[in-house]
Motif scaffolding. Structure first.
Motif, mmCIF file in Angstrom:
data_model
loop_
_atom_site.group_PDB
_atom_site.id
_atom_site.type_symbol
_atom_site.label_atom_id
_atom_site.label_comp_id
_atom_site.label_asym_id
_atom_site.label_seq_id
_atom_site.Cartn_x
_atom_site.Cartn_y
_atom_site.Cartn_z
ATOM 1 N N UNK A 1 -35.678 -42.954 57.408
ATOM 2 C CA UNK A 1 -35.496 -43.715 56.031
ATOM 3 C C UNK A 1 -34.031 -43.637 55.869
ATOM 4 N N UNK A 2 -33.291 -42.610 55.872
ATOM 5 C CA UNK A 2 -31.832 -42.611 55.740
ATOM 6 C C UNK A 2 -30.854 -43.232 56.805
ATOM 7 N N UNK A 3 -31.567 -43.184 57.952
ATOM 8 C CA UNK A 3 -30.877 -44.063 58.885
ATOM 9 C C UNK A 3 -30.704 -45.669 58.752
ATOM 10 N N UNK A 4 -31.999 -45.870 58.309
ATOM 11 C CA UNK A 4 -32.060 -47.550 57.842
ATOM 12 C C UNK A 4 -31.261 -47.896 56.845
ATOM 13 N N UNK A 5 -31.203 -46.850 55.762
ATOM 14 C CA UNK A 5 -30.143 -47.004 54.677
ATOM 15 C C UNK A 5 -28.752 -47.428 55.202
ATOM 16 N N UNK A 6 -28.428 -46.366 56.063
ATOM 17 C CA UNK A 6 -26.994 -46.417 56.586
ATOM 18 C C UNK A 6 -26.599 -47.753 57.352
ATOM 19 N N UNK A 7 -27.664 -47.936 58.252
ATOM 20 C CA UNK A 7 -27.660 -49.399 58.919
ATOM 21 C C UNK A 7 -27.586 -50.498 57.918
ATOM 22 N N UNK A 8 -28.315 -50.380 56.963
ATOM 23 C CA UNK A 8 -28.070 -51.731 55.941
ATOM 24 C C UNK A 8 -27.020 -51.533 55.295
ATOM 25 N N UNK A 9 -26.169 -50.437 55.130
ATOM 26 C CA UNK A 9 -24.820 -50.274 54.605
ATOM 27 C C UNK A 9 -23.872 -51.047 55.313
ATOM 28 N N UNK A 10 -23.893 -50.586 56.629
ATOM 29 C CA UNK A 10 -22.906 -50.923 57.402
ATOM 30 C C UNK A 10 -23.251 -52.771 57.928
ATOM 31 N N UNK A 11 -24.267 -52.978 57.623
ATOM 32 C CA UNK A 11 -24.525 -54.417 58.144
ATOM 33 C C UNK A 11 -23.974 -55.153 56.825
ATOM 34 N N UNK A 12 -23.989 -54.622 55.529
ATOM 35 C CA UNK A 12 -23.667 -55.452 54.362
ATOM 36 C C UNK A 12 -22.135 -55.471 54.255
ATOM 37 N N UNK A 13 -21.540 -54.545 55.109
ATOM 38 C CA UNK A 13 -19.939 -54.539 55.231
ATOM 39 C C UNK A 13 -19.754 -55.933 55.989
ATOM 40 N N UNK A 14 -20.266 -56.646 56.872
ATOM 41 C CA UNK A 14 -20.269 -57.587 57.950
ATOM 42 C C UNK A 14 -19.758 -58.798 57.065
ATOM 43 N N UNK A 15 -18.796 -59.543 57.453
ATOM 44 C CA UNK A 15 -18.290 -60.780 56.852
ATOM 45 C C UNK A 15 -18.257 -61.990 57.810
ATOM 46 N N UNK A 16 -19.414 -62.722 57.515
ATOM 47 C CA UNK A 16 -19.752 -63.893 58.543
ATOM 48 C C UNK A 16 -18.465 -64.672 58.594
ATOM 49 N N UNK A 17 -17.652 -64.937 57.592
ATOM 50 C CA UNK A 17 -16.517 -65.942 57.541
ATOM 51 C C UNK A 17 -15.509 -65.132 58.470
ATOM 52 N N UNK A 18 -15.177 -63.920 58.326
ATOM 53 C CA UNK A 18 -14.260 -63.285 59.234
ATOM 54 C C UNK A 18 -14.746 -63.280 60.685
ATOM 55 N N UNK A 19 -15.756 -63.082 60.699
ATOM 56 C CA UNK A 19 -16.229 -62.986 62.283
ATOM 57 C C UNK A 19 -16.270 -64.414 62.894
ATOM 58 N N UNK A 20 -16.671 -65.530 62.207
ATOM 59 C CA UNK A 20 -16.431 -66.875 62.596
ATOM 60 C C UNK A 20 -15.036 -67.243 63.028
#
Length: 181
Positions: A1-20
């Motif tokens: 459960x905690x690992x899933x929350x950590x992964x979700x938080x890291x994924x939320x930091x991603x910025x699709x515009x910057x990656x593009x």
């Protein structure tokens, strides 16, 4: 459960515009489009090594194109070492596992932007650049006369503005003191 929350938080930091933006910058420099999604295309480090070799020819003399996982991870480590030699601060460089295991792709993008900003400091690089141009030192030398004149001026922080005051200004209701007798 905690690992899933950590992964979700890291994924939320991603910025699709910057990656593009980072992907388009890399594609423009290399002259070819990614054949896979952003993080998958970068994962084995080959594109990153090609990128630094375009910016600084010979920075990574041998790029591993096949072999065991550790050989491909070695590409990432060579890229990291080469960009630090190019001038990217170690603080801005992602960890190998951030990319290889896709743990923190936003940090990989941050590193690519740091590399893009560093290209401004290399006059031999004709462009394109990525990200804002870093500020440069603008050191000034003043004579003793100018310094002495500056000491006699009263700055606005001292509370004056050529005689202007707030006297006579009424904002809102006036203050009323009521005494009970």
């Amino acid at each position: 459960m905690l690992q899933r929350q950590v992964q979700a938080k890291i994924f939320a930091k991603r910025n699709a515009e910057e990656e593009r933006e980072a992907q388009e910058w890399i594609e423009h420099i290399l002259g070819e489009k990614f054949q896979a999604p952003y993080e998958d295309a970068l994962r084995d480090g080959q594109i990153l090594c090609q990128l630094i070799n375009k910016l600084s020819p010979g920075a990574v003399p041998k790029i591993n194109t096949s072999g065991a996982q550790f050989k491909l991870m070695e590409n990432i480590q060579k890229f990291q070492k080469a960009i630090m030699a190019y001038g990217v601060a170690e603080l801005d460089v992602f960890q190998t596992v951030d990319l290889w295991e896709k743990k923190d792709i936003s940090q990989v993008t941050t590193t690519i932007f740091a590399l893009g900003r560093t290209t401004y400091k290399h006059p031999e690089w004709p462009g394109p650049w990525l990200g804002p141009k870093p500020s440069e030192e603008n050191k000034r030398e003043f004579s003793e006369d100018v310094i002495a004149a500056g000491k006699t001026a009263i700055g606005l922080q001292a509370g004056t503005n050529k005689g202007a005051t707030q006297a006579g200004q009424n904002m809102g209701a006036g203050r009323k003191i009521i005494l009970n007798k």
